[in-house]
Motif scaffolding. Structure first.
Motif: not given
Lengths: 158, 539
Positions: B89, B93, B96, B119
């Motif tokens: 995850t 991120a 993204d 992030v």
């Protein structure tokens, strides 16, 4: 657009005849004028839409201004023309079928009087006003209103 | 120099998009790749390339983010950090964030580091093994999210505006009209030059190629759903994997865009409503992880996309209950299986809030049906209790051209899409008398009664009927009827032109096309014609 001595802006208008009356459209909104092309009828189109025509590979609706102004339909002759206008609404291109194209005139804003509440064949909503040219008049049209096609469809749907 | 920078930039954006798609797919498969050194090295290289390219283009924030991602993968590669869902995850991120930055760059901007500090921090911590395996970090939102990824197949390709392709297609269409006129003129002049045959041959090829320009592979769009499957499954406590088949099937770019939402919607539906929880699946002797299969294939001018799941199947009993409750099924009536399953596509059936609890599935399937119908396609369902269901979407290869059958009615030419045409017969006893003027009737089709309507009647055309008439037998969704026309003109390929300028909503007309002589012909909307005719026939 040029300036009059008084500094007032002037606009050029293309004029044409529909049922013996002379109408004017801002030339900047006229894309081109073509000879009347073969018309394809469109069933269940609004009553004042004569059909569609092929404008160099693009299929555009043809509004009969005779019908739009509440009179008889334009009779196709060698002088009838299609005035192609670009509506600012969703960049739609629409053809206007007229009896004949007349001339280009220059009008200052002060030469355009408000449309009288009656006495004109075209509905007042379609008119910007009446242009005064010496002893004659031209009826100045609102391009977006006169080139609107979906109106009747929307009215029928609502 | 400015032009050179632009070219380099376009290459950078294109390559980075492809690398991001590969990176996302790699990250989603990271848990399975554990222990597979080659697979992990591949993902690491992708991140490394992204970092190098970003830095060389001077995008520091993007380089820093890619660097952090790379260092986590490096730690995974060396075995100092274990792959956990929480780690994946964190890395997603990071992906993204890179995607968001690339979108900013593609729009002409330069991403700042500020919004991405968290992030990058998370990944840096993860690289040193500081991620708690049980704790999932909060969802993150980044500037300018990206909707669609690249749809290109090979790296050595060029991005062309769709409008430009349409202009090329338009020009070839006009060229064919001009050629037809030229041929007629040459023929009239009594000439038959060899050159015109050569021109025809080359032109045919040109037109085929122009049409093929709009075709793009469907694979990237299908693979983009991977992420959705993972996220939706996680949100609903399910386990799901996605299998993609036929990703080299090519489809018109406009059709592809139109398919994206329905496919996403159907997958969400399958996971949300069809797949059972891992416990239920295990108890039923199934693999606890459900499988969603996206399968694309060709079928004679059509592209078929199947969305299959191995879940519980549609709950027919609750569909019937709900159909009765809503009045779609008459009390005491027992609809056939097809008819029953079709209910989920009826507007108002599946959008009701209560249906999620009541029926096997079905939030917004009517929206799927509507979207597919706007692509001139259709959607159907098969379902086996306890074993799963398949939703099949059928769309035309392209929206730009159809095979049509030209007919004449009241001196106008109309085009009927070939997919609805079954056969043509003469209308026996036509010509003269009341029979010819009646708007409808019945004709004997090899012993079967076939109801027919006159095209001129349903379209409200005026003009006298011809002496002889023909019947075109059309069919849609099992409803068969005859359309009586003045003359048959034969098969043609029609480049579809929208009826513009406010006529888009005109009834019973699907569009228009330009004939060889330059005139416009309307394309009939057969489903609408049949529907209207049947509705008018009801008392």
């Amino acid at each position: 657009m040029s300036q009059m001595p008084g500094g007032e802006p002037e606009t050029q208008y293309l004029t044409f005849f529909v049922a013996q009356e002379e109408y004017a459209l801002d030339v900047m909104r006229v894309r081109e004028v073509i000879e009347a092309a073969p018309i394809t009828r469109v069933p269940s189109a609004p009553a004042d839409v004569r059909g569609v025509v092929n404008l160099r590979g693009r299929v555009v609706p043809l509004v009969d201004l005779g019908l739009r102004f509440g009179g008889p339909e334009v009779t196709l002759t060698s002088r009838s023309c299609i005035v192609v206008v670009e509506s600012t609404i969703a960049e739609q291109v629409v053809g206007l079928l007229v009896d004949s194209v007349s001339r280009v005139v220059t009008l200052a804003a002060s030469q355009i009087e408000p449309a009288p509440p009656f006495g004109t064949r075209a509905r007042v909503e379609l008119l910007r006003g009446v242009g005064v040219l010496g002893s004659s008049f031209v009826l100045v049209l609102l391009p977006d209103r006169v080139a609107r096609v979906g109106e009747d469809l929307e009215a029928a749907a609502s | 120099v400015e032009l050179e920078r632009e070219t380099v930039m376009a290459t950078f954006i294109g390559e980075s998009e492809e690398n991001l798609v590969a990176l996302e797919a790699g990250l989603l498969g990271l848990d399975r790749a554990a222990g597979n050194d080659d697979a992990i090295a591949e993902i690491f290289r992708t991140a490394h390339t992204l970092k190098g390219n970003s830095e060389s283009m001077g995008f520091e924030a993007m380089g820093a983010c890619a660097h952090a991602l790379e260092s986590v993968l490096d730690a995974v590669r060396k075995g100092t950090v274990n792959v956990t869902p929480a780690l994946v995850t964190v890395l997603l991120a990071g992906h993204d964030a890179l995607q968001s930055m690339l979108a900013i760059i593609a729009a002409g901007g330069t991403p700042e580091r500020g919004p991405y500090d968290d992030v990058i921090q998370n990944m840096t911590e993860a690289a040193s093994g500081e991620v708690d395996a049980g704790e999932l970090p909060d969802a993150m939102f980044f500037p300018a999210p990206v909707a669609a990824g690249s749809t290109r197949k090979a790296r050595k390709s060029l991005r062309v505006d769709l409008a430009t392709l349409d202009r090329i297609l338009n020009n070839t269409g006009e060229m064919s009209i001009a050629l037809a006129r030229l041929r007629a003129a040459i023929h009239e002049a009594g000439l038959a030059p060899e050159a015109i045959l050569e021109v025809d041959r080359v032109f045919e090829e040109l037109r085929d190629q122009a049409m093929r320009l709009r075709l793009v592979p469907i694979g990237p769009m299908l693979r983009q759903q991977l992420r959705g499957v993972r996220d939706v499954a996680a949100a609903h406590g399910k386990q799901a994997r996605l299998v993609v088949e036929g990703d080299d099937v090519e489809v018109d770019a406009a059709v592809l865009d139109g398919l994206r939402d329905p496919v996403t919607h159907m997958i969400r539906n399958s996971i949300d409503h069809a797949l059972e929880t891992p416990e239920v699946r295990a108890a039923a002797g199934k693999d606890p992880t459900g499988t969603i299969t996206l399968r694309a294939r060709y079928a004679a001018g059509w592209v078929i996309v199947d969305v299959c799941d191995d879940g519980a199947g549609f709950d027919r009993a609750s569909i019937l209950r709900r159909g009765r409750a809503l009045g779609f099924v008459a009390e005491g009536a027992h609809p056939g299986d097809d008819e029953l399953l079709r209910l989920v596509f009826v507007p108002g059936f599946s959008t009701a809030a209560t249906v999620t609890d009541l029926s096997g599935r079905g939030v917004g399937m009517d929206v799927v049906a509507k979207n597919v119908a706007s692509l001139k396609g259709s959607v159907s369902v098969r379902s086996t209790d306890g074993q799963g269901s398949t939703v099949t979407v059928r769309v035309p290869l392209t929206l730009a051209i159809i095979d049509g059958f030209a007919v004449r009615a009241a001196s106008e030419t109309y085009v009927i899409p070939m997919e609805s045409v079954r056969e043509c017969i003469g209308l026996p006893g036509s010509g003269g008398g009341d029979h010819a003027r009646a708007s409808e009737g019945i004709v004997n089709l090899r012993g079967e009664p076939l109801p027919y309507v006159r095209l001129r009647s349903i379209l409200g055309l005026t003009g006298d009927a011809e002496r002889t008439e023909s019947v075109v037998v059309v069919e849609h969704h099992g409803v068969r009827a005859g359309l009586v026309v003045d003359a048959l003109q034969g098969e043609m390929q029609a480049v579809i032109k929208p009826l513009g300028g406010g006529l888009e909503r005109v009834d019973r007309i699907a569009g228009s096309t330009i004939l060889g002589d330059g005139r416009v012909a309307l394309i009939l909307d057969v489903p609408a014609l049949l529907r209207d005719t049947m509705e008018e026939a009801r008392p």
